[in-house]
Design an enzyme around this catalytic site. Structure first.
Site, mmCIF file in Angstrom:
data_model
loop_
_atom_site.group_PDB
_atom_site.id
_atom_site.type_symbol
_atom_site.label_atom_id
_atom_site.label_comp_id
_atom_site.label_asym_id
_atom_site.label_seq_id
_atom_site.Cartn_x
_atom_site.Cartn_y
_atom_site.Cartn_z
ATOM 1 N N HIS A 72 4.834 -6.318 -6.672
ATOM 2 C CA HIS A 72 5.369 -5.922 -5.373
ATOM 3 C C HIS A 72 6.033 -4.552 -5.393
ATOM 4 O O HIS A 72 6.327 -3.997 -4.340
ATOM 5 C CB HIS A 72 6.365 -6.962 -4.873
ATOM 6 N N ASP A 98 9.102 3.449 -3.244
ATOM 7 C CA ASP A 98 9.068 2.065 -2.772
ATOM 8 C C ASP A 98 7.654 1.525 -2.877
ATOM 9 O O ASP A 98 6.687 2.241 -2.575
ATOM 10 C CB ASP A 98 9.524 1.991 -1.304
#
Length: 749
Positions: A163, A377
């Protein structure tokens, strides 16, 4: 324990514990995109389960069901939470994978805890998965789990999704134990990432550090020894949000009124600018506040007309870097408000707390600009949540090009958040964007987000896993006993009595750890005289054959046991078989398969030299040469030498496709003859024409025998550990009592 077709493995279970007034515990479903996605997937399978930590250090509750999912809690001690989760996961991997925005810390005790925790998660998943099932492992905390599952369950499909970003090989190479992490991930059939660049970084690391063959996004993983090679696919699957749930909230009149109320509470400013982040150094909060403060200093923004809301959700507050970040952010907010805030209204409304989904949606609906300016991110779902919350087609998204969402949300104002001047210009552009331009951009953004929701993401990943996953076939190795559990002593005695009444039996046992204690000096070991005497006497009874099956060489086994010719000796895990007594049929043994020829001899010489080089790097490690094998012994290794030498040996094993490699207790054996203890015992049982057999073993190498146990056979694991054996003895000292009891029972026939 029931098994399941689909098992999700994540650091946390999808529920949080809530204590009721009467002291009872209630489990409440956690918010979050992953939970939402998996709930929808679970509804499509006959039986789904989730393996994860329940959130509290100490003993884990028993498995339970919640919201139609079977949940299997994994225990973590306080020290493991500190070292595995806060330490290696978030003090080492997190900063390293986020471009080393802060310096990662490397501590060997953190790595050790990471390995232990990953092994525990893997064991729970293995036990919960049905034959031929699918296991989907999530995120950087569990990167070793795929390989651990693969070694125990070659019958299942394994997917892994990362993730967070995966760093370039130049950064990843800084990680101690980097090769172990890569091999852990390569235990999966499919490794998923948020961005294509992450997948490219991963295959580049595999090529550069492991030297494996890579064809675009397909990695060929060599087998260990005679195991076949496998192919692993790396691909990007950008995660998304539950757009239907967000859309439903925006249509709620109460929520629409709450959004209007928020603007009134702030004094009806002309513009509201919103930032929503975990309080994390990767999110660019300090850069964003610096840009905002300079815009106020420049007079480019009037604090009477424009207000900024910064939501900073508490995160990892026991980690030093996060505590320091909070102090810096709150100091900066205080200075900005002290310099610029009008009386009665802040220039920056700072909220260091969590908001539920309804309040968060109201904030999105009330805001004119959303700043998602992360320094790095994996995805950043705030950007997608803001877009999904704007059915009015108003609002402007300022998005960091270093967030995964930038690959999809191209109609946002993309910005390099490290460039403060560029960030200031982007904020002003967003504040002054005409409504027509806002509408045009938001239409494009919403089309992307609404068409690609989190359910579509999960379905796409599992469909790809179904197509690329190639389970090894056959049946999974059964695990009949976990840890130190086992049937009662009465149950074992009953089974032993039934076995003793069988007309023709074979009694076989390992040596080290069963008939003799395991000690550092292998040459000084002495067998238990009572146990050895019982085996000798058993051969004097009609219909009883006895064998010792060991990893030791045949010569070494004979020297340490001094058994009569009536006891068959099998050495080198079945590669060497001694003379059979007259009552056994030697014709069933495949002598040709056990013959050393010149190519095998040359291969064994090469293996011995390489293992010798590994041993010289690690004091206390030594190499034993057998007639048909070479063995790396790590029992006397100093410090961390045992782990490091074993790792080097197993990596070397991947280059030997024609060699039988057997890892055991503090040993790794390389045999140029293809056999194992299970095959050896099967041949001995045929030679003895046995109606049933008993086998005693303590090691992983004995599992090849335990898995063969039939209805009338007796398989006994000596000591702790998961096993396919049907019964267990607590330790080596209990073996002589069992053999004596069998001898007494046989005398009565």
């Amino acid at each position: 324990m029931p098994t399941h077709d689909l098992v999700i493995v994540a650091n946390r279970l999808p529920v949080d514990a809530r204590t009721l007034p009467d002291g009872a515990t209630e489990w409440v479903t956690s918010p979050g995109g992953l939970v939402t996605a998996m709930e929808s997937v679970m509804r499509t399978v006959d039986s789904g389960a989730w393996v994860g930590w329940h959130g509290t250090p100490g003993q884990a509750p028993e498995p339970f069901a919640a919201d139609g999912m079977h949940l299997y809690p994994v225990p973590l001690s306080e020290q493991e939470v500190s070292r595995y989760y806060e330490g290696f996961s978030n003090g080492t991997l997190w900063p390293l994978y986020h471009d080393v925005i802060v310096d990662p810390e490397f501590h060997r005790t953190w790595w050790d805890a990471y390995v232990r925790a990953n092994r525990r998660f893997a064991q729970a998943a293995v036990s919960a998965t049905a034959p031929g099932g699918t296991i989907w492992v999530h995120d950087y905390q569990l990167q070793l789990v795929p390989e651990l599952i693969r070694s125990a369950r070659p019958d299942v499909r394994i997917g892994f999704f990362n993730h967070i970003p995966f760093p370039p090989v130049e950064l990843f190479s800084q990680l101690p134990k980097r090769n172990q992490v890569l091999r852990g991930l390569l235990g999966a059939d499919l490794v998923g990432f948020q961005r294509e660049s992450d997948a490219m970084n991963f295959v580049a690391a595999v090529r550069h550090l492991l030297g494996y063959q890579v064809d675009q996004y397909t990695v060929t993983v060599p087998g260990i020894g005679s195991e076949p090679a496998r192919q692993v696919t790396a691909r990007s699957f950008p995660i998304s949000i539950d757009t239907a749930a967000v859309s439903a909230l925006t249509e709620d009149p109460a929520l629409q009124e709450r959004a209007a109320e928020l603007r009134r509470e702030l004094g009806e400013p002309a513009k509201i600018v919103l930032g929503v982040d975990r309080l994390d150094y990767t999110k660019g909060i300090r850069h964003r506040l610096k840009a905002w403060g300079e815009l106020l200093d420049d007079g480019s923004i009037d604090p009477h007309d424009t207000v900024m809301i910064q939501v900073a959700t508490p995160s990892r507050e026991r980690v030093d870097a996060y505590r320091q970040l909070r102090d810096e952010v709150e100091l900066t907010v205080g200075r900005i408000n002290g310099d610029h805030a009008p009386i009665g209204r802040p220039a920056v409304s700072y909220q260091h707390r969590s908001f539920d989904r309804r309040d968060m949606t109201a904030l999105y609906m009330a805001s004119d600009v959303c700043l998602v300016t992360a320094l790095r991110d994996g995805m950043n779902l705030v950007a997608k949540e803001y877009v999904a919350s704007r059915p009015d087609l108003r609002g402007v998204l300022v998005l960091s090009e270093f967030a995964g969402a930038a690959d999809e949300l191209r109609a946002a104002i993309l910005v390099n958040p490290h460039d403060i001047d560029e960030l200031k210009a982007a904020i002003l552009q967003a504040l002054n964007m005409p409504e027509e331009e806002q509408e045009q951009a938001m239409l494009s953004l919403r089309r992307q987000v609404l068409d690609h929701d989190v359910q579509a993401w999960a379905r796409a990943f599992l469909a790809e896993l179904e197509s690329v996953g190639a389970p090894g076939g056959g049946t999974p190795a059964p695990v009949r006993l976990l840890g130190e559990d086992g049937p009662s002593r009465d149950a074992l005695e009953g089974a032993l009595a039934a076995f003793a009444r069988t007309p023709r039996i074979l009694v076989a046992s390992d040596f080290d750890g069963v008939l003799a204690p395991i000690i550092a000096d292998r040459d000084a070991v002495q067998g238990d005289p009572t146990a050895l005497a019982a085996l000798r006497e058993l051969t004097e009874h009609a219909g009883v054959s006895v064998a010792l099956v060991s990893g030791r060489s045949l010569e070494d086994l004979d020297r340490h046991t001094r058994m009569p010719s009536s006891v068959v000796l099998v050495g080198s895990h079945g590669a060497e078989v001694g003379a059979l007594p007259p009552e056994m049929n030697a014709g069933v043994l495949d002598a040709a398969a056990l013959t050393m020829d010149e190519p095998r001899q040359a291969l064994l010489d090469s293996i011995t030299r390489t293992l010798g080089a590994i041993a010289r790097k690690h004091p206390g490690v030594d190499v034993e040469r057998k007639p048909m094998a070479a063995v790396l012994h790590t029992r006397s290794a100093r410090g961390r030498g045992a782990v490091n030498a074993t790792e080097a040996a197993l990596e070397y094993a991947r280059s030997l496709p024609d060699v039988k490699v057997t890892p055991g207790k503090e040993v790794v054996e390389f045999s140029v003859v293809q056999t194992d203890k299970g095959a050896a015992l099967t041949a001995l049982a045929r030679a003895a024409a046995a109606d049933a057999w008993l086998y005693l073993g303590d090691d992983v190498t004995d599992e090849s025998v335990f898995v063969l146990g039939g209805e009338h056979d007796l398989t006994v694991k000596v000591g702790p550990g998961d096993t396919a054996a049907a019964f267990r003895l607590p330790g080596q000292g209990d073996v002589s009592g069992l053999l004596d009891q069998l001898l007494r029972l046989r005398r009565t026939l």
